[in-house]
Write a protein that holds these residues in place. Structure first.
Motif, mmCIF file in Angstrom:
data_model
loop_
_atom_site.group_PDB
_atom_site.id
_atom_site.type_symbol
_atom_site.label_atom_id
_atom_site.label_comp_id
_atom_site.label_asym_id
_atom_site.label_seq_id
_atom_site.Cartn_x
_atom_site.Cartn_y
_atom_site.Cartn_z
ATOM 1 N N ALA A 1 0.833 -1.209 0.000
ATOM 2 C CA ALA A 1 0.000 0.000 0.000
ATOM 3 C C ALA A 1 0.862 1.251 0.000
ATOM 4 O O ALA A 1 0.524 2.251 -0.649
ATOM 5 C CB ALA A 1 -0.929 -0.016 1.209
ATOM 6 N N LEU A 2 1.994 1.226 0.706
ATOM 7 C CA LEU A 2 2.876 2.390 0.756
ATOM 8 C C LEU A 2 3.509 2.661 -0.607
ATOM 9 O O LEU A 2 3.695 3.829 -0.987
ATOM 10 C CB LEU A 2 3.967 2.177 1.808
ATOM 11 N N PHE B 1 0.871 8.302 7.410
ATOM 12 C CA PHE B 1 0.343 7.237 8.263
ATOM 13 C C PHE B 1 0.831 5.866 7.798
ATOM 14 O O PHE B 1 1.207 5.026 8.610
ATOM 15 C CB PHE B 1 -1.183 7.286 8.265
ATOM 16 N N LEU B 2 0.843 5.654 6.492
ATOM 17 C CA LEU B 2 1.317 4.369 5.973
ATOM 18 C C LEU B 2 2.790 4.169 6.300
ATOM 19 O O LEU B 2 3.214 3.046 6.621
ATOM 20 C CB LEU B 2 1.095 4.305 4.463
ATOM 21 N N ARG B 3 3.567 5.238 6.204
ATOM 22 C CA ARG B 3 4.984 5.107 6.562
ATOM 23 C C ARG B 3 5.134 4.723 8.025
ATOM 24 O O ARG B 3 5.971 3.886 8.385
ATOM 25 C CB ARG B 3 5.717 6.426 6.285
ATOM 26 N N SER B 4 4.309 5.323 8.882
ATOM 27 C CA SER B 4 4.389 5.030 10.309
ATOM 28 C C SER B 4 4.014 3.582 10.605
ATOM 29 O O SER B 4 4.692 2.890 11.378
ATOM 30 C CB SER B 4 3.472 5.975 11.093
ATOM 31 N N LEU C 1 2.859 6.279 15.723
ATOM 32 C CA LEU C 1 1.827 5.836 14.795
ATOM 33 C C LEU C 1 0.441 6.220 15.295
ATOM 34 O O LEU C 1 -0.390 6.738 14.531
ATOM 35 C CB LEU C 1 1.912 4.317 14.602
ATOM 36 N N LEU C 2 0.190 5.982 16.560
ATOM 37 C CA LEU C 2 -1.130 6.297 17.107
ATOM 38 C C LEU C 2 -1.398 7.807 17.072
ATOM 39 O O LEU C 2 -2.520 8.244 16.798
ATOM 40 C CB LEU C 2 -1.241 5.777 18.537
#
Length: 396
Positions: free
Chosen positions: A24-25, A33-36, A87-88
């Motif tokens: 997905a990244l 967010f995807l990187r995290s 991430l959160l």
């Protein structure tokens, strides 16, 4: 189950989760967010990949320093703790100035812990290699003891923070996001349980009691479940969205079947053959919609305005709304047009043709297909047969 396999199972689950998010990244490389989440899942995988006793032995042997793998694993676990909080934060607040400040603060704090872990290891003395019970074996060794307690403290802070943040946020949302947050919270609670067991075993050593199994067996089992739950929790929204999207596409594809079946004789012979069942449902839906539009274009010269107006008025008198009446009129016109063309009736002059407006949108097509199956006006049109064509189109 050997020690290697016991570590390999959670590592494998986390690796699969990492690869899913990495794909997905690649499609959305600028998504913070995807990187995290990729970072969190990758670090969680590294925790179990490096903590396996056979891997620890290899690291120690290659470096020539007994137990050097221990601070390495502690640093990876600390990185997982810090990246989980980051991430959160990104997940909840998005990419804002506040988020960036919180991220820098969190990464700075956990980065300092990583440095401190190595400093304490270098100051301490751990000459005897311990692959599974280093925490309790060196529980009273100066500097090594502090190193162990520091990584557990950093991990505990992350576990408690994640639990509180997820629980509070879960009370404000519903659906897949709530399930995701509760799953991550459950993983964080277990992570806190891991710390409790580790500290209990260490304190037992200080008091002369041996509770090492709490650290080597029970804590590891809890950590494995915790990491898997946390990884799966972060995946739930993506998996849920993908599943719902595929379900809606499949539902729409099946909903169009009555209309497509009715118009199938009018699909141009030059159109591609229907895609096989194993093809993407998205592609099959697009092909079905295209076939329907092509068939309606071929059928347009036989769509009678008088039939549509009569059906529309009948539907209104039956209590239908104007929009529903238009759908029923379109369905009745299509049915009558197919009958007219089957009986080789001549085309209708353009001023007397009915335009099937329901086909202008994807939603309209689906509603038209459902009406075509259930409308009593369609049944009446089938019983009446082809409408009389008062005026024909003189063009060849």
């Amino acid at each position: 189950m050997t020690a290697g396999i016991a570590y390999a199972i959670p590592a494998g689950v986390l690796l699969i989760a990492t690869l899913i998010k990495l794909a997905a990244l690649i499609r959305n490389p600028r998504d913070v967010f995807l990187r995290s989440i990729c970072a969190v899942l990758a670090v969680a995988f590294l925790v179990f990949a490096t903590a396996s006793p056979p891997v620890l032995r290899v690291i120690n042997d290659l470096s020539g320093i007994p137990n050097v793998a221990a601070p390495l694993v502690y640093c990876v676990l600390t990185a997982f703790s810090g990246s989980s909080i980051v991430l959160l934060i990104h997940w909840r607040d998005g990419d804002t100035d506040t988020t960036r400040r919180s991220t820098r603060l969190c990464l700075g704090a956990y980065g300092a812990v990583v440095i401190a872990l190595w400093v304490l290891f270098l100051l301490g003395d751990a000459p005897v290699e311990r692959l599974r019970d280093l925490d309790t074996y060196y529980a009273s060794t100066p500097f090594i003891r502090e190193m162990i307690l520091l990584y557990l403290l950093a991990h505990t802070v992350a576990a408690v923070t994640m639990t509180l943040l997820c629980w509070r946020w879960s009370r404000q949302v519903r659906g897949a996001l709530r399930a995701s947050l509760l799953t991550v919270a459950a993983g964080s609670v277990l992570a806190f349980g891991y710390d409790i067991l580790k500290v209990t075993a260490i304190v037992a050593r200080w008091t002369g009691t041996n509770l090492d199994r709490l650290s080597t067996d029970a804590a590891f089992a809890i950590a494995a479940v915790s990491a898997v739950l946390t990884g799966l929790g972060f995946l739930i929204p993506t998996v849920s969205q993908g599943a719902m999207s595929r379900w809606r596409t499949g539902r729409d594809y099946q909903a169009l079947r009555p209309l497509w079946t009715e118009l199938r004789p009018e699909i141009p012979p030059t159109s591609a053959a229907p895609l096989p069942w194993w093809s993407s449902t998205d592609l099959r839906l697009l092909q079905r919609e295209r076939d329907i539009h092509d068939a309606l274009l071929r059928l347009a010269p036989h769509c009678d305005r008088a039939t549509g107006q009569q059906a529309y008025q009948t539907a209104l008198e039956a209590g239908r709304s104007p929009a529903a009446s238009c759908l029923e009129a379109d369905a009745a016109v299509i049915t009558a047009a197919i009958l007219a063309k089957t009986h080789t009736a001549p085309p209708i002059a353009p001023p007397d043709r009915w335009t099937v407006k329901s086909a202008d949108t994807d939603v309209g097509l689906i509603r038209l297909s459902l009406v075509l199956r259930h409308s009593p006006l369609v049944a009446q049109a089938q019983q009446k047969g082809p409408p009389p064509h008062r005026i024909t189109d003189p063009s060849p």
